[in-house]
Motif scaffolding. Structure first.
Motif, PDB file in Angstrom:
ATOM      1  N   ARG A   5     -22.287 -23.086  10.782  1.00  0.00           N
ATOM      2  CA  ARG A   5     -22.738 -24.430  11.114  1.00  0.00           C
ATOM      3  C   ARG A   5     -22.519 -24.698  12.600  1.00  0.00           C
ATOM      4  NH1 ARG A   5     -18.874 -28.113   9.293  1.00  0.00           N
ATOM      5  NH2 ARG A   5     -18.540 -26.692   8.092  1.00  0.00           N
ATOM      6  N   SER A   7     -22.262 -27.524  15.333  1.00  0.00           N
ATOM      7  CA  SER A   7     -21.992 -28.961  15.408  1.00  0.00           C
ATOM      8  C   SER A   7     -21.721 -29.357  16.850  1.00  0.00           C
ATOM      9  CB  SER A   7     -20.769 -29.311  14.563  1.00  0.00           C
ATOM     10  OG  SER A   7     -20.953 -28.949  13.225  1.00  0.00           O
ATOM     11  N   GLU A  35     -15.225 -32.590   9.088  1.00  0.00           N
ATOM     12  CA  GLU A  35     -16.174 -31.490   9.257  1.00  0.00           C
ATOM     13  C   GLU A  35     -15.453 -30.191   9.620  1.00  0.00           C
ATOM     14  OE1 GLU A  35     -19.524 -31.551   8.445  1.00  0.00           O
ATOM     15  OE2 GLU A  35     -18.714 -33.397   7.595  1.00  0.00           O
ATOM     16  N   GLU A 139     -26.920 -24.076   9.608  1.00  0.00           N
ATOM     17  CA  GLU A 139     -26.918 -25.531   9.553  1.00  0.00           C
ATOM     18  C   GLU A 139     -26.689 -26.071  10.958  1.00  0.00           C
ATOM     19  OE1 GLU A 139     -25.313 -27.407   5.802  1.00  0.00           O
ATOM     20  OE2 GLU A 139     -23.859 -28.099   7.280  1.00  0.00           O
ATOM     21  N   GLU A 141     -25.753 -29.543  12.998  1.00  0.00           N
ATOM     22  CA  GLU A 141     -25.161 -30.858  12.794  1.00  0.00           C
ATOM     23  C   GLU A 141     -25.023 -31.543  14.150  1.00  0.00           C
ATOM     24  OE1 GLU A 141     -21.378 -32.423  10.333  1.00  0.00           O
ATOM     25  OE2 GLU A 141     -21.036 -30.685  11.605  1.00  0.00           O
ATOM     26  N   ARG A 181     -27.576 -33.828   9.776  1.00  0.00           N
ATOM     27  CA  ARG A 181     -27.380 -32.428   9.414  1.00  0.00           C
ATOM     28  C   ARG A 181     -28.728 -31.851   8.986  1.00  0.00           C
ATOM     29  NH1 ARG A 181     -22.449 -31.051   7.732  1.00  0.00           N
ATOM     30  NH2 ARG A 181     -22.211 -33.047   6.689  1.00  0.00           N
TER      31      ARG A 181
END
Length: 193
Positions: A5, A7, A35, A139, A141, A181
């Motif tokens: 992910r 972020s 998170e 992903e 974010e 997201r």
């Protein structure tokens, strides 16, 4: 395979410099703490590692600095205690619960993703661009700040191929920031690299 992910905080005009958006508040720090707790390990490039370590490493005294509010301590403790992987060809060693990642980036990150666990978390600017180019980010974010910076490094600047994303979650904050997201659409995953 556990997900990777990416972020980051970003302004409305795409600036992802850590000082360009709103200053952290209790709500955003709580969000980032949760998170980060979802990750088995953090993945940083050299610059992000240094920046995070200088801000969030617990001092040798064992006491958090006076500038840190009570509401920042859970985040500080989470990032301080997290396992970290640092991608660098120039560093000889790292500490702060970290190990160096060397060699071919794609091979190394695929290996990390194959280890058991819930997921990896990557932050920063340069490393995520390389990972996005390799199709390794599962992903995205973004905590979008209601600010127009007008300058500074922009999100995934220089990306060679566009990545189509699908919104999977959205959360609004009292400050006007919005956490969004996304996951890459299936056609991206099937495209040759």
């Amino acid at each position: 395979m556990k997900p990777l992910r990416y972020s980051i905080n970003v302004t409305l005009d795409g600036c992802c410099h850590h000082e360009a958006g709103l200053p952290p508040d209790e709500e955003s720090m709580h969000y980032w703490t949760e998170e980060m707790e979802r990750a088995d390990a953090l993945l940083f490039g050299r610059v992000t590692y240094w920046m995070m370590e200088s801000a969030w490493r617990k001092p040798a005294t064992g006491t958090w600095p006076d500038w840190m509010g009570e509401w920042q301590i859970p985040f500080a403790e989470t990032i301080d205690g997290a396992k970290k992987h640092v991608v660098s060809s120039t560093l000889d060693k790292v500490d702060w619960n970290a190990e160096l990642v060397r060699g071919d980036l794609e091979t190394a990150v695929r290996h990390l993703k194959q280890e058991p666990g819930e997921g990896l978390w990557v932050g920063g600017v340069t490393l995520p661009l390389a990972l996005a180019e390799l199709g390794l980010i599962d992903e995205y974010e973004f905590l979008v700040q209601p600010v127009i910076a007008g300058h500074g490094p922009t999100l995934l600047a220089g990306l060679r191929e566009r990545i189509q994303l699908e919104l999977v979650d959205r959360q609004e904050f009292r400050s006007g920031a919005v956490a969004m997201r996304y996951r890459p659409r299936e056609q991206n995953a099937a495209a040759p690299r």
